[in-house]
Design a protein around this motif. Sequence first.
Motif, short mmCIF file in Angstrom:
data_model
loop_
_atom_site.label_atom_id
_atom_site.label_comp_id
_atom_site.label_asym_id
_atom_site.label_seq_id
_atom_site.Cartn_x
_atom_site.Cartn_y
_atom_site.Cartn_z
N GLY A 93 0.82 -1.20 0.00
CA GLY A 93 0.00 0.00 0.00
C GLY A 93 0.86 1.25 0.00
N HIS A 94 0.51 2.21 0.88
CA HIS A 94 1.30 3.45 0.95
C HIS A 94 2.65 3.21 1.61
CE1 HIS A 94 -1.45 6.33 -0.69
NE2 HIS A 94 -2.44 5.85 0.06
N SER A 125 -0.65 15.09 -4.28
CA SER A 125 -1.40 14.24 -3.36
C SER A 125 -2.82 14.02 -3.84
CB SER A 125 -1.40 14.85 -1.95
OG SER A 125 -2.24 16.00 -1.88
N GLN A 161 -3.48 11.07 -6.20
CA GLN A 161 -3.25 9.72 -5.69
C GLN A 161 -4.57 9.08 -5.27
OE1 GLN A 161 0.06 8.85 -6.06
NE2 GLN A 161 0.02 10.94 -6.88
N TYR A 162 -4.61 7.76 -5.37
CA TYR A 162 -5.80 7.02 -4.96
C TYR A 162 -5.36 5.83 -4.10
CZ TYR A 162 -8.53 9.60 -8.40
OH TYR A 162 -9.15 10.59 -9.10
N TYR A 163 -6.22 5.47 -3.17
CA TYR A 163 -5.99 4.26 -2.39
C TYR A 163 -7.31 3.68 -1.94
CZ TYR A 163 -6.76 7.02 1.93
OH TYR A 163 -7.29 7.80 2.93
N LEU A 205 -3.96 11.23 0.10
CA LEU A 205 -3.05 10.42 0.91
C LEU A 205 -3.75 9.98 2.18
CD1 LEU A 205 0.23 12.52 0.58
CD2 LEU A 205 -0.53 10.61 -0.84
N SER A 206 -3.33 8.83 2.70
CA SER A 206 -4.02 8.26 3.86
C SER A 206 -3.63 8.94 5.17
CB SER A 206 -3.70 6.76 3.96
OG SER A 206 -2.30 6.56 4.11
N SER A 214 -7.14 13.42 2.38
CA SER A 214 -7.87 12.54 1.47
C SER A 214 -9.36 12.71 1.67
CB SER A 214 -7.48 11.08 1.70
OG SER A 214 -7.85 10.67 3.00
N THR A 259 -4.65 0.38 4.33
CA THR A 259 -4.79 1.02 3.03
C THR A 259 -3.95 0.34 1.96
OG1 THR A 259 -3.08 2.73 3.14
CG2 THR A 259 -5.26 3.24 4.11
N SER A 269 -2.57 1.11 -1.89
CA SER A 269 -2.40 2.19 -2.85
C SER A 269 -2.70 1.72 -4.26
CB SER A 269 -0.98 2.75 -2.79
OG SER A 269 -0.06 1.76 -3.19
N ASP A 275 -2.33 3.01 -8.64
CA ASP A 275 -1.66 3.94 -9.54
C ASP A 275 -2.61 5.05 -9.99
OD1 ASP A 275 0.66 2.46 -9.40
OD2 ASP A 275 0.09 1.18 -11.08
#
Length: 504
Positions: free
Chosen positions: A40-41, A329, A332-334, A348-349, A358, A382, A384, A386
């Motif tokens: 993940g992150h 930031s 970004q997706y998670y 971001l988480s 986020s 979490t 992450s 792409d």
Amino acid sequence: MPVALRYAARSNVGLGSKSRNEDSAYAGPELLVLCDGMGGHAAGDVASSLVVGELVHLDGEAHGADDSLDILERAIEEANSRLADVMEVYPDSDGMGTTCIAMMRAGTKLAVANIGDSRAYLLRGGRLTQITKDHSFVQQLLDEERINADEALHHPQRSLVTRVLTGRPEDQPDLSLRELHRGDRLMICSDGLTDYVSTDTVAEILGEADRTPGEIAESLIQTALRASTRDNVTVIVAEAVPAGDGTTKPQVVGAASERRGVQRVSALTPAEKAAELSREASGVPAAVEPPVLAEEQTSRLARVLRGSLVALSVVAVLAVAVWGGWTWSQQQYYVGEQDGQVAIFRGLSQDLGPIPLSTVEEESDVAVDALPAYYRDQVRRTLSADDRAGADRIVADLRDLLTGPEPTRADGRPGAQGCTPLVLLPDGSTTTAVPADVEAVTVASVEEGREELASGPLTEALLDRLGLGAGTLGGAAGTPAPTGAPTGATRPTTVAVVWPEDCP
């Protein structure tokens, strides 16, 4: 007859969207190690290079064949504990993990440890054999005969692993001891090769007798790139040769090498190599003496003006950095948890003080508590992605873990969806995954399963059905094995499995 290893290691970041290599590998005269990081992150490259750094001390030490497996197993347990220590000290790394294949030579014996879906192969007499077994969702489907080998090659969930090193005590590798013969060729690789290049092609390249391990490893990497591998791809190739003809200089590639800034380990003692790699994998820099500068002979006004300009430059750089960081930031997706459900987040988480970084983009219909334990924890830490499409794929993969991909019956008709079993454990609790090293007995209903588990010895008919003969089958692990079993054998724990109707 004494043997040595002639080896080479190669790695490439691949053609996907990954900006860093999360694979790490080490090749030495007595030790071959390959790790494929994830998390993940959290930093998968840190996890893989850390484990490599913790195992490198095994190279150059004298080990007997009798205790080599025990030594290798303890070293991996210590490396796994080190992962837990780092995640406790550095919260940003929480959730990282790594696959690991390690081979330690003791004379003509080869101790092998494997956890995850990286693979090891042996070429002997022109025949290529996979000597490790994947710990993956697709491998489980193969074992259950729900898909065939051709379907496994292109299965959409082939990247889902079921067991890796995550710092938990239950992260145990498979262990085996093998005999090395002169002329044997070994290959260890990450799934960036095997997911894109067929086994027949690998066997053909590995069997080219007139090429060196380095040439073969480079050819395998280039073949994976021509096949458009979107993952990091790392390969170690080693050949068993007469003693005295082997390679003596260790090689480090992938994340462990990039953190060092070089591709090879210098001529250090095993203890020095272990300390240096472990320190760098953990992100702890070596102590460096600061340079001594002569005092500049400038006027007070010049120093004030210069200081003001430096301060303004710093403020401007910080402003640009903050703006750029915020913009990045929000691209970004998670995937994480929102109100008990799997959800897709943008940003971001982490939070920046009281400022959240986020927002929830979409909440899915997948309940986090319904997921298997490993993936439940991964979601809460979490995962992450792409991009948004990647996040959607992760949610789809998690949903398939609950419903199961639609298998095909022998008559060609599609099988039923939602074939997740209910597993009754001897202590009365339930789960949706059959634990490893147990006897699984299929029953018609929950009531029947509980009656059988609670009744102590099972009925004669049930024992005959399982081919175990008379004796106690239920109860805790360690129950004596039936007559005729090897000396010292124990019977595993029995669990009852209830499948939904119409399951294939």
